[in-house]
Design a protein around this motif. Structure first.
Motif, PDB file in Angstrom:
ATOM      1  N   GLN A  31       4.613  39.254  55.776  1.00  9.22           N
ATOM      2  CA  GLN A  31       5.094  39.874  54.539  1.00  9.22           C
ATOM      3  C   GLN A  31       4.117  39.601  53.401  1.00  9.22           C
ATOM      4  O   GLN A  31       3.546  38.514  53.304  1.00  9.22           O
ATOM      5  N   THR A  52      12.270  38.108  54.953  1.00  8.14           N
ATOM      6  CA  THR A  52      12.818  37.915  56.306  1.00  8.14           C
ATOM      7  C   THR A  52      13.687  36.669  56.421  1.00  8.14           C
ATOM      8  O   THR A  52      14.445  36.529  57.380  1.00  8.14           O
ATOM      9  N   LYS A 100       9.302  52.671  57.198  1.00 11.01           N
ATOM     10  CA  LYS A 100       9.230  51.251  57.555  1.00 11.01           C
ATOM     11  C   LYS A 100      10.413  50.495  56.964  1.00 11.01           C
ATOM     12  O   LYS A 100      11.024  49.648  57.636  1.00 11.01           O
ATOM     13  N   GLU A 104      13.092  48.194  59.135  1.00  6.82           N
ATOM     14  CA  GLU A 104      13.142  46.734  59.039  1.00  6.82           C
ATOM     15  C   GLU A 104      14.342  46.219  58.248  1.00  6.82           C
ATOM     16  O   GLU A 104      14.645  45.028  58.294  1.00  6.82           O
ATOM     17  N   LEU A 143       5.776  45.844  63.743  1.00 11.02           N
ATOM     18  CA  LEU A 143       7.198  46.059  63.475  1.00 11.02           C
ATOM     19  C   LEU A 143       7.891  46.674  64.689  1.00 11.02           C
ATOM     20  O   LEU A 143       8.954  46.219  65.119  1.00 11.02           O
ATOM     21  N   LEU A 147      10.808  45.149  67.112  1.00 10.26           N
ATOM     22  CA  LEU A 147      12.093  45.824  67.298  1.00 10.26           C
ATOM     23  C   LEU A 147      12.443  45.968  68.777  1.00 10.26           C
ATOM     24  O   LEU A 147      13.607  45.874  69.168  1.00 10.26           O
TER      25      LEU A 147
END
Length: 394
Positions: A31, A52, A100, A104, A143, A147
């Protein structure tokens, strides 16, 4: 700053202040934050990532020069950056950042995430290539991999499996953009376990997609991952089972096996897992022979570096006859080259193989091959095999 708050792309805003980045830096979680904001956060005694909430195993902050460059470009070009149609840079940043964010965000529903994946899947390849820097900067590949392989429930619903199918399709779509380094996260024990479970329990589309992912690991960037996969007894077992299937999965499994076979350290594991039997089954299948035989033959030739593979191949029913028939194939020089190479190896070590090869007419086929337009390497192998067979006949 002459840009209004509403026109700042999501990518260019610090998640803490929501203002335009001035000095973007990245944490170990991936991040990015503005330096002053994240330093205040850490100075207050916080040991987690603000977005997060992951615990920071390393509090180091790294300057994000790529993002800094994109922001500078955006500020300098101003209206020019905004001009044109929907394919303009700003439009692309907004669109991709929104996708995105949807994927997320824990607040996004599964339906919204599915729609976001559908949109990524539908993006033209030219669009992806043109906006390559944005995809890389947004770290879309990491990402999507997270996932898919981050966490898998024991019971996967049809909607969740559909999500996994779409996410892997999007991963494959982004792989050609360059950086394969994010694939290395699959080396993590839990993610590797998810990979293996999906290969075992996944749908046909999931299995074929995973085979394509395995194919990508033959890159120098992912050599260690390729080695881990190739030495996984469970994965090798599943790939060999897939090769035996008479459908599209088998073709993709053969390509995946070829990628694993590119590493010498994987070959013994593949042989122990039954690769020779699986590949030979493919080769003798008339329906698949035309498409996959060259790749399959190439695998066999590489696997013969393992001593036990030679014994296994020689004992395969009618293998010498099959190989002799492939020595002179006008329409498939790759098969001819591999067939001669394989015969050269096993005829050197096994008298029975030499006798059978001569019985099935290999000498005539080799002479025809030498008179054809095949490559110099193939002709060299053919001469060596002829010399070997004639010396044993004397």
């Amino acid at each position: 700053m002459n840009q209004s708050q509403n026109t700042i792309p999501y990518l260019f805003r610090c998640p803490i202040s929501l203002d335009l980045f001035e000095d973007p830096v990245t944490l170990c979680t991936g991040q990015t934050y503005d330096r002053s904001n994240i330093e205040k956060w850490l100075a207050a005694g916080n040991l987690t990532c603000p977005v997060t909430m992951q615990k920071l195993h390393d509090p180091t902050i790294v300057p994000n020069h790529t993002l800094r460059h994109l922001i500078d470009q955006w500020l300098q070009l101003g209206p020019q950056f905004e001009s044109g149609n929907g394919n303009s840079a700003t439009a692309a940043i907004h669109h991709l950042s929104a996708l995105k964010h949807t994927l997320e965000s824990q607040d996004s529903s599964l339906e919204n995430k599915l729609q976001a994946l559908e949109k990524i899947k539908a993006l033209p390849d030219q669009y992806c290539s043109f906006n390559k820097s944005f995809f890389l900067q947004l770290d879309f590949l990491s990402l999507l991999l997270e996932l898919v392989f981050g966490r898998l429930e024991a019971q996967v619903s049809n909607h969740q499996m559909h999500f996994i199918e779409l996410a892997i399709c999007c991963i494959l779509k982004l792989l050609p953009l360059g950086n394969l380094e994010p694939l290395n996260m699959i080396k993590d024990e839990s993610k590797l376990a998810t990979f293996l479970l999906l290969f075992e329990k996944g749908t046909t589309l999931v299995k074929t997609s995973l085979c394509h992912l395995i194919e990508s690991t033959s890159s120098s960037q992912t050599e260690e991952l390729c080695s881990i996969l190739g030495n996984s007894h469970k994965l090798v077992h599943e790939i060999v089972l897939a090769v035996h299937q008479n459908n599209k999965v088998s073709e993709d499994a053969i390509r995946g096996m070829s990628a694993l076979c590119s590493l010498q350290s994987n070959r013994e594991s593949l042989v122990r897992g039954g690769a020779i039997d699986g590949i030979m089954t493919c080769i003798i299948s008339e329906r698949r022979q035309k498409n996959m035989a060259p790749v399959a033959m190439g695998i066999v030739e590489k696997l013969l570096e393992v001593e036990s593979a030679k014994e296994e191949l020689v004992n395969y029913p009618n293998v010498i006859k099959i190989l002799v028939n492939m020595v002179f194939k006008v329409s498939d020089q790759e098969c001819s080259d591999s067939a001669v190479g394989i015969l050269l190896i096993i005829c050197h070590d096994f008298e029975s193989a030499r006798e059978e090869a001569i019985e099935y007419g290999v000498l005539t086929r080799l002479l025809l091959l030498l008179q054809s337009q095949c490559g110099a390497t193939t002709k060299s192998k053919a001469r060596m095999l002829l010399k070997l067979l004639r010396s044993k006949m004397d």
